[in-house]
Design a protein around this motif. Structure first.
Motif, PDB file in Angstrom:
ATOM      1  N   ASP A   1     -11.175  59.665 -25.264  1.00  0.00           N
ATOM      2  CA  ASP A   1     -10.361  58.454 -25.122  1.00  0.00           C
ATOM      3  C   ASP A   1     -11.168  57.350 -24.453  1.00  0.00           C
ATOM      4  N   ARG A   2     -11.895  57.706 -23.405  1.00  0.00           N
ATOM      5  CA  ARG A   2     -12.730  56.707 -22.728  1.00  0.00           C
ATOM      6  C   ARG A   2     -13.815  56.185 -23.656  1.00  0.00           C
ATOM      7  N   ARG A   3     -14.397  57.085 -24.477  1.00  0.00           N
ATOM      8  CA  ARG A   3     -15.429  56.653 -25.423  1.00  0.00           C
ATOM      9  C   ARG A   3     -14.857  55.652 -26.412  1.00  0.00           C
ATOM     10  N   ARG A   4     -13.649  55.930 -26.928  1.00  0.00           N
ATOM     11  CA  ARG A   4     -13.010  54.982 -27.853  1.00  0.00           C
ATOM     12  C   ARG A   4     -12.784  53.637 -27.171  1.00  0.00           C
ATOM     13  N   ASP A   5     -12.326  53.663 -25.917  1.00  0.00           N
ATOM     14  CA  ASP A   5     -12.125  52.415 -25.171  1.00  0.00           C
ATOM     15  C   ASP A   5     -13.436  51.665 -25.002  1.00  0.00           C
TER      16      ASP A   5
END
Length: 143
Positions: A103-107
């Motif tokens: 999720d952080r990578r997508r953000d």
């Protein structure tokens, strides 16, 4: 150099040097009850169990687990349900951590794309302004 058998012991300096942490970090983990070295007067004597636990704590921190989660995982080895329960629990935690990181990578990817778009527009606007300056007459020159 200490003898590295099952009866091996380490000082706080030995472990700090080996793992690249400060004495304060090791004392902090001791204060939290994550490790429990033997005390000989004011000297801390670390045994194999403490060294292994310290290695697991530091690995957990690198992966991003909070200390309470790390405590749960390493304490499970000593308590019921034992090693198999510990491994199942750890697998669940790894899965949850992976989802969080993805999720952080997508953000981060989205933010980088937005920055690239904004940068492109700023450069285009800057080039447009520079082009206008070349075609805009300046003040009259004085003779």
């Amino acid at each position: 150099m200490p003898n590295r058998t099952d009866t091996a012991t380490w000082t706080i300096a030995d472990l700090a040097d080996e793992f690249g942490v400060t004495h304060r970090t090791i004392r902090h983990y001791e204060e939290l009850g994550l490790i429990s070295p033997e005390r000989r007067g004011t000297t801390r004597v670390f045994h194999k169990r403490d060294r292994t636990r310290l290695a697991l704590i530091l690995r957990g921190k690198r992966i991003g687990f909070p200390l309470e989660e790390i405590r749960t995982i390493i304490d499970m080895y000593d308590d019921q349900p034992g090693e198999s329960g510990q491994l199942r629990y750890l697998l669940d935690q790894i899965s949850a951590r992976r989802v969080e990181l993805e999720d952080r990578r997508r953000d981060i990817d989205q933010t980088l794309a937005e920055l690239a778009t904004l940068e492109h527009r700023c450069r285009a606007d800057l080039n447009s302004l520079a082009g206008r300056r070349l075609t805009t007459p300046g003040p009259p020159e004085l003779d």
